[in-house]
Design a protein around this motif. Sequence first.
Motif, PDB file in Angstrom:
ATOM      1  N   ALA A 133       0.869  -1.178   0.000  1.00  8.42           N
ATOM      2  CA  ALA A 133       0.000   0.000   0.000  1.00  8.42           C
ATOM      3  C   ALA A 133       0.903   1.224   0.000  1.00  8.42           C
ATOM      4  CB  ALA A 133      -0.908   0.006   1.223  1.00  8.42           C
ATOM      5  N   GLY A 185       2.835  -5.669   3.524  1.00  8.71           N
ATOM      6  CA  GLY A 185       2.238  -6.735   4.329  1.00  8.71           C
ATOM      7  C   GLY A 185       2.907  -8.060   4.018  1.00  8.71           C
ATOM      8  N   ILE A 226       3.549  -5.947   9.203  1.00  7.18           N
ATOM      9  CA  ILE A 226       3.486  -4.849   8.228  1.00  7.18           C
ATOM     10  C   ILE A 226       4.699  -3.970   8.462  1.00  7.18           C
ATOM     11  CG2 ILE A 226       2.262  -2.803   7.460  1.00  7.18           C
ATOM     12  CD1 ILE A 226      -0.328  -4.121   8.198  1.00  7.18           C
ATOM     13  N   SER A 244       1.119  -8.321  13.999  1.00  2.00           N
ATOM     14  CA  SER A 244      -0.223  -8.738  14.373  1.00  2.00           C
ATOM     15  C   SER A 244      -0.145  -9.872  15.398  1.00  2.00           C
ATOM     16  CB  SER A 244      -0.971  -9.229  13.127  1.00  2.00           C
ATOM     17  OG  SER A 244      -2.206  -9.791  13.490  1.00  2.00           O
ATOM     18  N   TYR A 253      -1.996 -11.105   5.149  1.00  2.00           N
ATOM     19  CA  TYR A 253      -2.906  -9.990   4.902  1.00  2.00           C
ATOM     20  C   TYR A 253      -3.514 -10.153   3.522  1.00  2.00           C
ATOM     21  CZ  TYR A 253      -1.156  -7.613   9.005  1.00  2.00           C
ATOM     22  OH  TYR A 253      -0.846  -7.286  10.287  1.00  2.00           O
ATOM     23  N   TYR A 277      -5.621  -7.485   2.444  1.00  2.00           N
ATOM     24  CA  TYR A 277      -5.881  -6.115   2.004  1.00  2.00           C
ATOM     25  C   TYR A 277      -5.247  -5.143   2.992  1.00  2.00           C
ATOM     26  CZ  TYR A 277      -8.468  -2.051   0.357  1.00  2.00           C
ATOM     27  OH  TYR A 277      -8.796  -0.834  -0.157  1.00  2.00           O
ATOM     28  N   ILE A 278      -4.538  -4.152   2.478  1.00  2.00           N
ATOM     29  CA  ILE A 278      -4.054  -3.034   3.303  1.00  2.00           C
ATOM     30  C   ILE A 278      -4.214  -1.747   2.503  1.00  2.00           C
ATOM     31  CG2 ILE A 278      -2.437  -4.353   4.715  1.00  2.00           C
ATOM     32  CD1 ILE A 278      -0.171  -3.358   3.024  1.00  2.00           C
ATOM     33  N   GLU A 279      -4.547  -0.678   3.216  1.00  2.00           N
ATOM     34  CA  GLU A 279      -4.727   0.622   2.559  1.00  2.00           C
ATOM     35  C   GLU A 279      -4.510   1.746   3.558  1.00  2.00           C
ATOM     36  OE1 GLU A 279      -8.186   3.276   0.366  1.00  2.00           O
ATOM     37  OE2 GLU A 279      -8.460   1.130   0.555  1.00  2.00           O
ATOM     38  N   LEU A 313      -3.630   3.312   8.902  1.00  2.00           N
ATOM     39  CA  LEU A 313      -3.397   2.207   7.981  1.00  2.00           C
ATOM     40  C   LEU A 313      -4.383   1.113   8.349  1.00  2.00           C
ATOM     41  CD1 LEU A 313      -1.663   0.801   5.787  1.00  2.00           C
ATOM     42  CD2 LEU A 313      -0.225  -0.038   7.640  1.00  2.00           C
ATOM     43  N   SER A 363      -5.909  -2.645   7.703  1.00  4.72           N
ATOM     44  CA  SER A 363      -5.490  -3.925   7.142  1.00  4.72           C
ATOM     45  C   SER A 363      -6.524  -4.996   7.493  1.00  4.72           C
ATOM     46  CB  SER A 363      -4.114  -4.321   7.683  1.00  4.72           C
ATOM     47  OG  SER A 363      -4.141  -4.395   9.091  1.00  4.72           O
ATOM     48  N   GLN A 371      -7.776  -4.617  11.275  1.00  2.90           N
ATOM     49  CA  GLN A 371      -6.869  -3.925  12.187  1.00  2.90           C
ATOM     50  C   GLN A 371      -6.634  -2.519  11.677  1.00  2.90           C
ATOM     51  OE1 GLN A 371      -3.408  -6.409  12.116  1.00  2.90           O
ATOM     52  NE2 GLN A 371      -4.322  -7.948  13.430  1.00  2.90           N
TER      53      GLN A 371
END
Length: 109
Positions: A46, A57, A63, A77, A83, A85-87, A95, A97, A105
């Motif tokens: 991301a 990720g 991350i 984590s 992961y 998806y992360i954005e 952030l 995730s 998260q």
Amino acid sequence: MFAKRLLQKAINNSQHNLPRGSLTAEDLDLRVAVHYGIPSTASILAFDPIQRLLAIGTVDGRIKVIGGDGIEGLFISPKQLPYKYIEFLQNQGYLVSILNDNDIQVCWR
């Protein structure tokens, strides 16, 4: 040194939003982890173009955040899952995730 500055920043930021004395060391659950470079188990990326941050990720629940001026951070984590998806929420300092088991998260600066 980095962990100490991060803890001081978290306490200073929380004093504006929380009643005085409500944040303790037990609430933060800090662990010191050191990693240099790109993780070998990287699986998803991301990028925040405004703050110039790159989040990487991994398949084991970490991350890595890399930015300008030598900024590096590692979020771990509690679940060691990949992961999916992360954005970054652009220029908001968050952030988001999602792990493979749909656990969401949110990390903040």
